[in-house]
Design a protein around this motif. Structure first.
Motif, PDB file in Angstrom:
ATOM      1  N   SER A 132      -8.348   5.748  17.544  1.00 10.55           N
ATOM      2  CA  SER A 132      -9.308   6.849  17.407  1.00 10.55           C
ATOM      3  C   SER A 132      -9.352   7.767  18.633  1.00 10.55           C
ATOM      4  O   SER A 132      -9.703   8.936  18.517  1.00 10.55           O
ATOM      5  N   LYS A 133      -8.948   7.257  19.793  1.00 10.42           N
ATOM      6  CA  LYS A 133      -8.978   8.072  21.015  1.00 10.42           C
ATOM      7  C   LYS A 133      -7.676   8.843  21.243  1.00 10.42           C
ATOM      8  O   LYS A 133      -7.664   9.887  21.865  1.00 10.42           O
ATOM      9  N   LYS A 134      -6.560   8.300  20.783  1.00  9.11           N
ATOM     10  CA  LYS A 134      -5.250   8.948  20.940  1.00  9.11           C
ATOM     11  C   LYS A 134      -4.466   8.766  19.637  1.00  9.11           C
ATOM     12  O   LYS A 134      -3.464   8.056  19.595  1.00  9.11           O
ATOM     13  N   PRO A 135      -4.931   9.421  18.545  1.00 12.85           N
ATOM     14  CA  PRO A 135      -4.300   9.187  17.236  1.00 12.85           C
ATOM     15  C   PRO A 135      -2.863   9.692  17.166  1.00 12.85           C
ATOM     16  O   PRO A 135      -2.502  10.673  17.806  1.00 12.85           O
ATOM     17  N   TYR A 136      -2.082   8.989  16.401  1.00 16.14           N
ATOM     18  CA  TYR A 136      -0.676   9.357  16.231  1.00 16.14           C
ATOM     19  C   TYR A 136      -0.519  10.570  15.320  1.00 16.14           C
ATOM     20  O   TYR A 136      -1.397  10.922  14.541  1.00 16.14           O
ATOM     21  N   SER A 137       0.642  11.185  15.423  1.00 14.78           N
ATOM     22  CA  SER A 137       1.157  12.128  14.426  1.00 14.78           C
ATOM     23  C   SER A 137       2.433  11.485  13.903  1.00 14.78           C
ATOM     24  O   SER A 137       3.172  10.865  14.667  1.00 14.78           O
ATOM     25  N   HIS A 138       2.661  11.612  12.598  1.00 13.63           N
ATOM     26  CA  HIS A 138       3.880  11.016  12.057  1.00 13.63           C
ATOM     27  C   HIS A 138       4.308  11.648  10.743  1.00 13.63           C
ATOM     28  O   HIS A 138       3.485  12.123   9.969  1.00 13.63           O
ATOM     29  N   TYR A 139       5.613  11.669  10.553  1.00 11.54           N
ATOM     30  CA  TYR A 139       6.195  11.991   9.266  1.00 11.54           C
ATOM     31  C   TYR A 139       6.183  10.712   8.443  1.00 11.54           C
ATOM     32  O   TYR A 139       6.390   9.624   8.985  1.00 11.54           O
ATOM     33  N   PHE A 140       5.946  10.855   7.145  1.00 13.80           N
ATOM     34  CA  PHE A 140       6.009   9.688   6.277  1.00 13.80           C
ATOM     35  C   PHE A 140       6.811  10.033   5.031  1.00 13.80           C
ATOM     36  O   PHE A 140       6.814  11.165   4.564  1.00 13.80           O
ATOM     37  N   CYS A 141       7.508   9.030   4.533  1.00 14.12           N
ATOM     38  CA  CYS A 141       8.293   9.201   3.319  1.00 14.12           C
ATOM     39  C   CYS A 141       8.217   7.907   2.520  1.00 14.12           C
ATOM     40  O   CYS A 141       8.625   6.853   3.013  1.00 14.12           O
ATOM     41  N   ARG A 142       7.653   7.998   1.315  1.00 17.49           N
ATOM     42  CA  ARG A 142       7.633   6.855   0.398  1.00 17.49           C
ATOM     43  C   ARG A 142       8.724   7.071  -0.625  1.00 17.49           C
ATOM     44  O   ARG A 142       8.822   8.129  -1.241  1.00 17.49           O
ATOM     45  N   PHE A 143       9.554   6.046  -0.816  1.00 24.75           N
ATOM     46  CA  PHE A 143      10.694   6.169  -1.720  1.00 24.75           C
ATOM     47  C   PHE A 143      11.013   4.832  -2.360  1.00 24.75           C
ATOM     48  O   PHE A 143      10.493   3.788  -1.943  1.00 24.75           O
ATOM     49  N   ASN A 144      11.859   4.883  -3.384  1.00 24.96           N
ATOM     50  CA  ASN A 144      12.152   3.685  -4.163  1.00 24.96           C
ATOM     51  C   ASN A 144      13.585   3.746  -4.669  1.00 24.96           C
ATOM     52  O   ASN A 144      14.293   4.714  -4.406  1.00 24.96           O
ATOM     53  N   GLY A 145      13.981   2.706  -5.387  1.00 23.65           N
ATOM     54  CA  GLY A 145      15.323   2.594  -5.955  1.00 23.65           C
ATOM     55  C   GLY A 145      16.051   1.395  -5.356  1.00 23.65           C
ATOM     56  O   GLY A 145      15.901   1.100  -4.174  1.00 23.65           O
ATOM     57  N   SER A 146      16.831   0.704  -6.167  1.00 21.30           N
ATOM     58  CA  SER A 146      17.515  -0.500  -5.673  1.00 21.30           C
ATOM     59  C   SER A 146      18.476  -0.170  -4.527  1.00 21.30           C
ATOM     60  O   SER A 146      18.622  -0.958  -3.588  1.00 21.30           O
ATOM     61  N   PHE A 147      19.094   1.002  -4.561  1.00 19.56           N
ATOM     62  CA  PHE A 147      19.978   1.399  -3.463  1.00 19.56           C
ATOM     63  C   PHE A 147      19.165   1.603  -2.185  1.00 19.56           C
ATOM     64  O   PHE A 147      19.612   1.248  -1.087  1.00 19.56           O
ATOM     65  N   ALA A 148      17.955   2.153  -2.308  1.00 18.30           N
ATOM     66  CA  ALA A 148      17.067   2.339  -1.148  1.00 18.30           C
ATOM     67  C   ALA A 148      16.759   0.988  -0.496  1.00 18.30           C
ATOM     68  O   ALA A 148      16.830   0.852   0.731  1.00 18.30           O
ATOM     69  N   PHE A 149      16.448  -0.007  -1.316  1.00 15.37           N
ATOM     70  CA  PHE A 149      16.137  -1.335  -0.771  1.00 15.37           C
ATOM     71  C   PHE A 149      17.356  -1.942  -0.085  1.00 15.37           C
ATOM     72  O   PHE A 149      17.233  -2.577   0.960  1.00 15.37           O
ATOM     73  N   GLU A 150      18.532  -1.757  -0.676  1.00 12.38           N
ATOM     74  CA  GLU A 150      19.768  -2.268  -0.068  1.00 12.38           C
ATOM     75  C   GLU A 150      19.978  -1.661   1.321  1.00 12.38           C
ATOM     76  O   GLU A 150      20.232  -2.378   2.298  1.00 12.38           O
TER      77      GLU A 150
END
Length: 144
Positions: free
Chosen positions: A69-87
């Motif tokens: 709460s005193k020094k919060p992060y900034s970040h890119y996020f990406c949610r993704f799926n697929g069996s190739f993604a898991f591999e």
């Protein structure tokens, strides 16, 4: 094998009250932290997260991610799926010996993410488009 398919891609900027499950809907979540501090905890990991870190959160144990709460992060996020993604992501985790990564490719990855368009979809597409190809480029950088 199912292709890599993006569900959400965006950026969180210094939100002191940010808190979220590591991932949802059986997706993989990749977060690239650009500044600030936060914390991640699941059954196996309890760690501080800082700018310069790339993290993968898996649906098998999503955990909780929350900002300092005193020094919060900034970040890119990406949610993704697929069996190739898991591999590919499982190979990355094995290569780096964990889900929390500090890579010399970090700057290259941030530059690529800045060029990608935000995306928020309830359902996954049926096929890959250029956006997923760019995500694959990021993932392969972590195996190079």
């Amino acid at each position: 094998m199912d292709p890599i398919l993006i569900r959400k891609l965006g950026f969180i900027h210094r939100s002191p009250s940010h808190s979220t499950a590591g991932t949802k809907e059986q997706d993989i979540m990749m977060c690239v932290f650009t500044e600030g501090t936060g914390y991640y905890k699941n059954k196996q990991i309890n760690t501080k997260i800082e700018g310069g870190v790339i993290a993968f959160f898996l649906p098998s144990d999503p955990g909780v991610l929350y900002a300092d709460s005193k020094k919060p992060y900034s970040h890119y996020f990406c949610r993704f799926n697929g069996s190739f993604a898991f591999e590919v992501v499982n190979r990355i985790i094995k290569f780096w010996n964990g889900q929390i990564i500090k890579s010399e490719k970090y700057s290259d990855i941030v530059l690529i993410l800045k060029k990608m368009r935000q995306e928020f979809r309830k359902d996954l597409r049926k096929e890959m488009i250029a956006q997923e190809g760019v995500l694959l480029q990021i993932l392969l950088l972590l195996l190079d």
